[in-house]
Write an enzyme that holds these catalytic residues in place. Structure first.
Site, mmCIF file in Angstrom:
data_model
loop_
_atom_site.group_PDB
_atom_site.id
_atom_site.type_symbol
_atom_site.label_atom_id
_atom_site.label_comp_id
_atom_site.label_asym_id
_atom_site.label_seq_id
_atom_site.Cartn_x
_atom_site.Cartn_y
_atom_site.Cartn_z
ATOM 1 C CE LYS A 192 -1.837 2.903 2.916
ATOM 2 N NZ LYS A 192 -1.932 4.124 2.103
ATOM 3 C CD GLU A 267 13.900 1.243 8.847
ATOM 4 O OE1 GLU A 267 14.287 2.260 9.451
ATOM 5 O OE2 GLU A 267 14.583 0.218 8.757
ATOM 6 C CB CYS A 301 12.950 9.325 7.940
ATOM 7 S SG CYS A 301 14.115 8.393 6.955
ATOM 8 C CD GLU A 398 9.567 12.870 11.449
ATOM 9 O OE1 GLU A 398 8.465 12.301 11.588
ATOM 10 O OE2 GLU A 398 10.539 12.325 10.892
#
Ligand code: NAP
Ligand code: MG
Length: 494
Positions: A192, A267, A301, A398
């Site tokens: 997906k 991750e 990231c 973040e």
């Protein structure tokens, strides 16, 4: 009307098609007739749509992947045949690299030249790297500490049907990082992609079929995380989920996986520290720190979003990064001189703007940037923020945009304390010319990857993954392959 001037006809023809999903080797519409608009982040306009899958589509994909797992054309082929198939995928990607890069650039917003040079090449290389592993998967024999003749050994076996869920910042590259090791291990897959950026993955899947992957081995279900993603993570027929995305969703996935205790690798997000020591070479440290946060418009990231600079070089570094920030050309991905594209979506633009506003409200100072650019699209200025304290939201959370928070330190242990004071532990970057300092920092940083004096893009041979709330497990390298293998221990009395 053309999507943009000079767009390759083949790429345009692909993006304008009625997009379907890949299930059991066929391109099919979702069970529901719902569609999801696909928006060009450079102008905010809808240019195509995707099938909005649901639980029923996931069920069909899992049935197909389950059948394919033990099929003559996949489960029973030899390692070298699997290897050749993966190598063929890489060759077909290379042959269609310009088109893939155009699709990625249009859908995600990133500059075409970087999509072409980095993302598309990286995905082909992932397939080549893991093509090599197919013929090197093996178990061990061992002598047991019990009397009597025996034979004891381990067998590496594919985990089975796996669910691969990926984000929107590097769609093709993330697809490669997941498909290549999963297929090398002999698994079958349901992927997906993010509904923000599914197009390049749909084209990649067509190319993989063209390369000869048998039906059902890869399946793509497009749609929302809350429906398709959740159905995958809860599905009893899926034995493992490999996920890349935010820490928040990573935790939801762990919960949904409890039903059949499927294996999960994650991750996740990061808030990576960068430490510049006074002995660092400024001519590389300053541009390195700048591009470490601004590359891909900060939607990385591993972005170095917290910068700690020694007081002796603080002013020089801040001035240098601010200067670079104002010089970086921000524009649509198809323009040749663009260095930074737009943010991926209106949602992401709002998220970045809200974080910057919260920093100002908490007393931080904008050294450069801090605002929207242009009359259309989701462009945001490369931004440097100073006068921060370590408890501010812009330092703790973040942002996933081109926003750098800078702080000053007196001595190395103060820098380390601030760098490690984070829920995240994905990566860190260190700039120093002193070998002992470099080792001291490497050994004491609580993160999964450290680069000293700059580094390249992730290498297929180097495991990548986070400590703390940045994830579980490591992708790439042999570790990335092992995520898709079970190990069976066998003991025989002779
Ligand atoms: P996200 O919101 O966590 O979404 C990632 C994927 O998960 C998307 O496909 C999403 O679908 C799907 N999803 C959402 N809710 C789900 C659920 N309940 N169950 C299953 N799947 C679900 O992340 P993003 O905003 O796309 O990407 C940015 C994040 O990814 C950042 O935090 C970044 O740090 C992280 N990231 C990490 C790495 C790494 O290697 N560590 C690499 C790249 C990005 P929808 O889009 O439809 O919601
Ligand atoms: Mg898009």
């Amino acid at each position: 009307m053309a999507i943009h001037k000079g767009m390759m006809a083949k790429a345009e023809e692909f993006v304008r098609r009625e997009h379907k999903m890949l299930i059991d080797g066929h391109w099919v519409t979702a069970a529901s007739s719902d569609r999801i608009d696909v928006v060009n982040p450079a102008n905010g306009k809808v240019f195509t749509s995707l099938s909005s899958g649901d639980k029923g589509d996931v069920d069909r994909a899992v049935d197909a992947a389950t059948k394919a797992l033990k099929s003559d054309k996949w489960g029973k082929i030899t390692p070298i045949e699997r290897s050749k198939l993966l190598w063929k995928v890489a060759d077909i990607i290379d042959k269609n690299a310009d088109e893939l890069a155009e699709i990625e650039s249009l859908d995600n917003g990133k500059p075409y030249k970087f999509a072409r040079m980095n993302d598309v090449s990286a995905v082909a290389e992932s397939f080549r790297y893991y093509a090599g592993w197919c013929t090197k998967i093996c178990g061990k024999t061992m002598k047991l500490s019990r009397p009597g003749p025996h034979h004891a050994y381990t067998i590496a076996e594919p985990v089975g049907v796996v669910g691969l869920i990926i984000p929107w910042n590097f769609p093709l590259m993330m697809a490669g990082w997941k498909f290549a090791p999963a297929l090398a291990a002999g698994c079958t897959c349901i992927m997906k992609p993010s509904e923000e950026t599914s197009l390049s993955v749909l084209r990649l899947a067509e190319l993989m079929i063209e390369a000869g992957l048998p039906k059902g081995v890869i399946n793509i279900v497009t749609g929302y995380g809350a429906t398709v993603g959740k159905a995958m993570t809860e599905h009893k027929g899926i034995k493992k989920i490999a996920f890349t995305g935010s820490t928040r969703v990573g935790k939801e996935i762990v919960n949904s996986a409890l039903g059949n205790l499927k294996k999960v690798s994650l991750e996740l997000g990061g808030k990576s520290p960068v430490i510049i020591m006074p002995d660092a070479k400024m001519e590389t440290a300053v541009p390195g720190a700048a591009m470490g946060i601004f590359f891909n418009s900060g939607q990385v990231c591993a972005a170095g979003s917290r910068l700690y600079v020694h007081k002796k070089v603080y002013e020089q570094v801040v001035e240098g990064i601010c200067k670079m920030a104002t010089q970086l050309k921000v524009g649509p991905g198809y323009k040749e001189d663009t260095i930074l594209g737009p943010l991926v979506s209106a949602t992401q633009h709002k998220r970045v703007s809200d974080y910057v506003r919260s920093g100002i409200a908490e007393g931080a100072v904008i050294a450069t940037g801090g605002g929207h650019i242009g009359d259309e699209g989701y462009f945001y200025q490369p931004t440097v923020i100073t006068n921060i304290n370590e408890n501010m939201k812009i330092v703790k959370e973040e942002i996933f945009g081109p926003v750098l928070a800078v702080n000053i330190f007196d001595d190395i242990d103060e820098a380390l304390r601030m760098a490690n004071d984070s829920d995240y532990g994905l990566t860190a970057k260190v700039w120093t010319d002193n070998l002992s300092t470099a080792h001291y920092l490497v050994n004491n940083l609580d993160v999964g990857s450290v680069s000293v004096n700059g580094g390249g893009p992730p290498d297929n041979n180097m495991p990548f993954g986070g400590y703390k709330q940045s994830g579980w497990g490591q992708e790439l390298g042999e570790e990335g392959l092992r995520l898709f293998l079970n190990q069976k221990s066998v003991e025989m009395t002779l």
